[in-house]
Scaffold this active site. Structure first.
Site, PDB file in Angstrom:
ATOM      1  N   GLU A  53     -12.831   4.726   5.933  1.00  0.00           N
ATOM      2  CA  GLU A  53     -12.870   3.914   7.146  1.00  0.00           C
ATOM      3  C   GLU A  53     -14.041   4.228   8.069  1.00  0.00           C
ATOM      4  OE1 GLU A  53      -8.021   3.639   7.191  1.00  0.00           O
ATOM      5  OE2 GLU A  53      -9.062   5.254   8.186  1.00  0.00           O
ATOM      6  N   GLN A 111       0.832  -1.203   0.000  1.00  0.00           N
ATOM      7  CA  GLN A 111       0.000   0.000   0.000  1.00  0.00           C
ATOM      8  C   GLN A 111       0.865   1.251   0.000  1.00  0.00           C
ATOM      9  OE1 GLN A 111      -2.783  -2.270   3.186  1.00  0.00           O
ATOM     10  NE2 GLN A 111      -3.233  -0.103   3.036  1.00  0.00           N
ATOM     11  N   ARG A 165      -8.391  -1.265   8.321  1.00  0.00           N
ATOM     12  CA  ARG A 165      -9.313  -0.265   7.816  1.00  0.00           C
ATOM     13  C   ARG A 165      -9.625   0.797   8.866  1.00  0.00           C
ATOM     14  NH1 ARG A 165     -14.120  -1.516   3.516  1.00  0.00           N
ATOM     15  NH2 ARG A 165     -14.312   0.610   2.820  1.00  0.00           N
ATOM     16  N   CYS A 166      -8.572   1.333   9.436  1.00  0.00           N
ATOM     17  CA  CYS A 166      -8.771   2.387  10.419  1.00  0.00           C
ATOM     18  C   CYS A 166      -7.491   3.153  10.595  1.00  0.00           C
ATOM     19  CB  CYS A 166      -9.267   1.822  11.742  1.00  0.00           C
ATOM     20  SG  CYS A 166      -8.027   1.493  12.963  1.00  0.00           S
TER      21      CYS A 166
END
Ligand SMILES: Cc1cc2nc3c(=O)[nH]c(=O)nc-3n(C[C@H](O)[C@H](O)[C@H](O)COP(=O)(O)OP(=O)(O)OC[C@H]3O[C@@H](n4cnc5c(N)ncnc54)[C@H](O)[C@@H]3O)c2cc1C
Lengths: 289, 793
Positions: free
Chosen positions: B738, B221, B368-369
């Site tokens: 998110e 990523q 996802r945060c």
């Protein structure tokens, strides 16, 4: 997926398949739908020398009711064939209720009924269904055919009564006395999950009177639980809430659940009791109408 | 006449995702799709046990297998000073184990062979002699006085503690508790879970001895961070390292860290002088790569009778696994946990956080945060729910009383963040209306009389998305800005590159929309490229919902620089001075005569064919953007459930999600992000966790045991929007990727707890599996997934 090395054959006849199994001396495995075998190959839990793919053997992908009312399911009949069969929906309620709960829609397009029964997974849905229905398997080996009663078929987790050189070619469910009724309930965490607890109930009924009763459980023991003896207390009686309570309690006691991350053994017994009750109560004559 | 912005695919257009064109045709290009001539394959041998001393490793049988090119052990890595590598949290992590294995699934050896079958067969031939040590599987065990020390490799390490850390005003908070009419307390565990992208991690290292260049294809990523890490760890010169992140099959935070497999594949390529491919399998991904959460909370709230929150105390204990490898800004030990309560006007707060090592997989931790914001908001909303109940106050009213009001911005939170915008009460009202909130109490009462258990749950929060600004946010000292480079070709088409890296977020679609908005070039005329460090400008990558707030802002700024140059060209073409030029979407015109104008495309052609005297040719520019603040989206979620009292199974009857993420670039993509996030929130609330048995065996090692929900059981979600533009972002956008995973779980849990509140139940730990709900229902007691952990101070 990187399984260990194996030889692959796809014979065109049952006899040729049996010959390959015989030659394999226990190190050959049948591949039907592959929905249990292939995952095990992938994880290298299974590492057979020889795979015998039976998918190219013609004439095994049937299910039919004979004139006497018995149901015959060929070795290549897929879960989805049973799920979508109008005849099954009308005449065999236990199978009709279980079919949409087996695995997920993708797996159901390939997995076979007979393969599932042979796999004898303690959490498998079809072995339990077959036991409740009092079915048997027709198997073929080098010396010809024989039948094995379901009550004698599942020996333990992933262990069945077949010899290494035998193929199950057909599952048979005997004709009901009276009207076939029943159901299947399963507690799962999401679609495609194996059962935390599931209950198969198969009844032959005349009005509200029970002529034959079978109950089997999946997910709540080291192997498929045969509770037909407990279910037989219903035979000869009208279905009433009180007899249902007694039988549900007896069946729950027959379960052998383990406490694990899906719940305590008490909780799983509670589920079994609840499901037995729910299915049976729904069969009480006036509720069916 | 100005262009129709929606028609050219600008801001607000629900343009179809251009990347889907290749994805739905199966034409994506993932790391595993790349095949290089002479490529070898690597397989990792992992530890079967959680904690053991390695007495010996015998690799001779593996070496003897035909087709095996190299077998690497920790000792061989150590000889090259590569047995350990730095983590993103200033700790060290083993690459291949030397002294001990510290979690099940840890990398022990690697086999490089002609094909992956041989590599796997050869792994099975390696004999490792382990002396089993007692495993530590939770912080209670880790903190015990006689606990075995997991990190005996670290000089100066005391016991198994990773850190103690605190923030907030303790004295003032203690005083608030003394003055309180009522103190509400809750304890809970946010279980460990796993981001579980469908594509696992993998890499191909291709070291060319002749040129000295390393080309490294990797599922990252943040490809630029990987290049920096390789330069620092492998000591290769940075200009000779090209990192390429091709298509990525989901990241969710799992693909931010640098994993041992990457490092080993690079060394293997250097040693064999061949490209070496490593593709992790699903079990490897689930048991060894960055997980999320695993935090215990003891929360206390000081309350006044009228419902005002006077102060908050949070004690957290976090389980980091064997290495402290959290990917997080370096200032903060427990991520942005202190963003809790940002939407509430609270005078004072104090947090004390303790971290422990255990014999479990090490972290990534942000699933996802933004760096533990998920835990922060979950704890916040569970504490708020309990407090309202303890006060006997309505859940919505309690929130309304304590919200920061619309005209109180900018607002300094009790833990020190600066929030800048929002319409919290409006969002709450939209949600209440949609779910039929005012009739619910009656509905619930009547249902209870019929033996049915209904519950409603609310979750409201604002969260800090889009790190940095560079004053406060850095990773290993590298500031968290981002970048965009826009090059307009002579025919008015363009290529845009950014330092971010899309993994499903739709950058190829939305970045083009921002350019279309700024320049009036139709979005379809703009190609977006990310992930190749030889061509893309330096950026910190995509995670923590930071792409739109940071890289997206850079896209705007780069386009504005291009427009400024185009304006000079327009003045030249129109033969007027620059001051007499006006801009409308896609066109410059003369102020006094709007018929006289040139399009952006005409300016582009002139930039290559007819530039003014003394002007550099070409039409391109680069922007590095350092945001002044985080962005603060807001969410108000409402969930209605029904519980089957005989089984504990619960169903969602209705779910309403109101999101305010500022200006929406592509509403369809925003809705997709929210739907996806809510599905993950549902998963965590209902079924998903990564648990371990007493021996440290990971229970969720495959998809039969680690559960992802399917379309079948996932409830429907009703989405609503409120728009409060971000005051500092060039186009007013806020992060959104998110919000739903962060705010979602508490809505489900609060609903189930609400359904059981009349029995005295105040907490059930996630996942709310039917057996846990049934236990709470039948005993009237709280249900904890893990033994409650005493706080660290
Ligand atoms: C994701 C997933 C979810 C699943 N969920 C469920 C579930 O919820 N409930 C459930 O019951 N099952 C579930 N299954 C298993 C599935 O039902 C399998 O299809 C079934 O168990 C095996 O049937 P098969 O035809 O695929 O057999 P195969 O995988 O081909 O074979 C299974 C075993 O049986 C043997 N065998 C197969 N056919 C014969 C034969 N004719 N004679 C002798 N031996 C034979 C094979 O040698 C092998 O040992 C799931 C599978 C998957 C992949």
């Amino acid at each position: 997926m990187y399984p260990s090395r194996f030889k692959y054959e796809s014979p065109k006849t049952i006899e040729a398949a049996v010959a390959l199994l015989d030659a394999g001396k226990g190190d050959a495995k049948i591949l039907a739908g592959g929905q249990s075998l292939v995952p095990m190959l992938k994880l290298r839990f299974a590492f057979p020398d020889q795979i015998v793919d039976i998918n190219n053997i013609p004439g095994l992908d049937y299910h039919r009711f004979d004139a006497d009312g018995s149901l015959h399911i060929g070795a290549l009949c897929r879960h989805e064939d049973l799920e979508h069969s109008a005849e099954i929906a009308e005449r065999q309620p236990t199978i009709a209720a279980a079919a949409p709960l087996v695995a997920d829609p993708i797996v159901r397009t390939r997995g076979t009924f007979v393969g599932s029964v042979c796999h004898a997974d303690p959490q498998g849905d079809w072995a339990a269904t077959m036991i409740a229905l009092g079915g048997h398997l027709v198997v073929q080996g080098p010396k010809g055919k024989r039948t094995i009663d379901m009550k004698d078929f599942v020996l333990g987790p992933y262990a069945n009564a077949l010899n290494y050189n035998e193929i199950a070619i057909e599952a048979v469910i005997p004709a009901p006395k009276g009207v076939a009724r029943g159901g299947y309930l399963k507690l799962e965490r999401r679609v495609g999950d194996f059962a935390t607890a599931s209950v198969a109930v198969a009844l032959d009924m005349d009005g509200n009177r029970v002529l034959r009763a079978g109950i089997a459980l999946a997910g709540v023991g080291g192997k498929t639980i045969d509770a037909n003896e407990e279910a037989s207390a219903l035979v000869g009686h009208d279905l009433t809430e009180s007899i249902i309570d007694t039988v549900a309690a007896a069946v729950a006691a027959k379960a052998e659940p383990r406490t694990d991350h899906r719940g305590s053994s008490d909780y799983k017994r509670q589920i079994v009791k609840t499901f037995v009750k729910r299915i049976l109560v729904a069969q009480i004559a006036e509720k069916v109408a | 006449m100005s262009l129709d912005e929606i028609k050219i695919g600008g801001l607000g257009a629900s343009r179809r995702r251009v990347e889907d064109n290749r994805f739905i045709r199966g034409k994506g290009n993932y790391v595993d799709d790349i095949v290089l001539p002479g490529m070898l394959h690597m397989e990792i041998l992992r530890s079967p046990v959680a904690h053991a001393r390695i007495k010996s490793i015998d690799t001779s049988a593996a070496w003897d297998m035909p087709g095996v090119r190299l077998v690497l052990t920790g000792e061989m890595m150590a000889a090259r000073n590569l047995a350990w590598m730095p983590t993103l949290s200033y700790d060290t992590a083993a690459v291949l184990a030397t002294d001990k294995v510290r979690f099940q699934g840890q990398e022990v050896c690697a086999v490089i062979a002609d094909d992956p079958y041989i590599a796997k067969d050869a792994c099975a031939k390696i004999v490792v002699d382990y002396e089993i040590l007692p495993p530590i599987v939770n912080p209670v065990q880790a903190a015990a006085e006689d606990a075995i020390q997991i990190r005996d490799d670290k000089a100066g390490q005391v016991g198994n503690k990773v850190f103690d850390w605190e923030i907030g005003d303790k004295a003032r908070t203690d005083k608030a508790f003394e003055d309180a009419d009522l103190v509400s307390k809750v304890e809970m565990h946010y279980p460990r879970t796993h981001p579980s992208p469908i594509e696992c991690c993998g890499s191909i290292a291709d070291f060319d001895r002749a040129t000295g260049k390393l080309t490294f294809y990797v599922t990252s990523q943040a490809p630029h961070i990987v290049r920096a890490a390789v330069a620092l760890v492998a000591e290769l010169p940075e200009q000779q390292i090209r990192v390429v992140s091709p298509d990525i099959g989901g990241g969710f935070g799992n693909k931010v860290p640098v994993y041992p497999g990457y490092v080993v594949s690079i060394l293997a390529s250097i040693l064999t002088e061949k490209p070496v491919k490593w593709i992790e399998d699903k079990t490897g991904n689930l048991i060894s790569t960055g997980f999320g959460r695993d935090v215990y909370l003891k929360g206390e709230m000081a309350l006044r009778k009228d419902g005002k929150i006077l102060g908050v105390r949070m004690n957290t204990i976090s389980d980091h696994g064997a290495f402290f490898a959290d990917a997080q800004p370096s200032k903060f030990k427990i991520g942005l946990m202190h963003s809790a309560f940002a939407c509430y006007d609270i005078p004072t707060a104090h947090m004390f956080a303790t971290g422990y090592y255990t014999n479990k997989a090490p972290g990534g931790v942000a699933y996802r945060c933004s760096f533990r914001v998920t835990e922060a908001m979950f704890f916040q909303e569970r504490m708020v729910h309990a407090a309202a109940d303890d006060l006997g106050m309505d859940q919505a009213e309690f929130r309304r009383v304590n919200f920061v009001k619309d005209d109180d911005f900018p607002h300094r939170t009790a833990f020190g963040f600066l929030t800048d915008s929002g319409q919290y009460e409006k969002c709450l009202n939209v949600g209440m209306e949609a779910i039929g909130y005012k009739d619910f109490a009656k509905e619930q009462e009547e249902a209870r009389k019929r033996g049915k258990l209904l519950g409603i749950g609310i979750s409201t929060m604002t969260e800090p998305l889009g790190a940095g600004n560079s004053r406060e946010y850095d990773i290993l000292g590298i500031k968290m800005f981002d970048s965009a480079e826009l090059r307009v070709h002579m025919t008015g088409k363009a290529i845009l590159r950014t330092g971010a890296k899309t993994q499903g977020q739709g950058h190829e679609t939305t970045w083009a929309q921002i350019v279309a908005h700024e320049l009036g070039i139709p979005a379809e005329d703009i190609v977006v490229e990310e992930g190749d460090t030889d061509t893309a400008p330096f950026g910190m990558g995509t995670y923590a919902s930071r792409s739109t707030p940071v890289a997206g802002a850079a896209v705007s700024m780069a386009a504005r620089k291009v427009r400024a140059k185009a304006r000079k060209i327009a003045a030249h073409l129109l033969e007027v001075s620059e001051e007499d030029i006006e801009w409308e979407l896609g066109r410059f015109y003369v102020r006094s005569n709007s018929d006289r104008g040139v399009t952006i495309q005409e300016c582009a052609m002139a930039a290559y064919s007819n530039m003014p005297d003394g002007m550099e040719p070409g039409l391109e520019n680069t922007a590095y953007y350092d945001p002044p603040n985080l962005t603060w989206p807001f969410a108000a979620y409402f969930c209605k459930v029904e519980i089957d009292p005989e089984t504990g199974v619960w169903d969602v009857l209705q779910f309403v999600a109101v999101d305010d993420c500022g200006v929406r670039i592509n509403p369809m993509i925003v809705e997709g992000q929210i739907m996806g996030g809510l599905t993950e929130a549902y998963a965590m609330a209902n079924m998903q966790y990564q648990t371990y048995d007493e021996e440290g065996n990971c229970i969720g090692a495959n998809y039969m045991d680690f559960l992802l929900p399917t379309a079948w059981e996932t409830p429907g979600f009703e989405l609503y929007e409120v728009v409060t533009p971000c005051p500092h972002h060039p186009i007013g956008a806020k992060g959104v990727g998110e919000c739903a995973t962060v705010a979602g779980p508490a809505a489900f849990v609060n609903a189930v707890v609400n359904a059981l509140s009349h029995k005295g139940v105040r907490n059930i730990d996630m996942p709310l599996m039917p057996n846990r709900v049934y236990e709470a229902l039948t005993t009237g007691k709280d249900v904890y997934g893990m033994p409650p952990v005493r706080s660290g101070n």
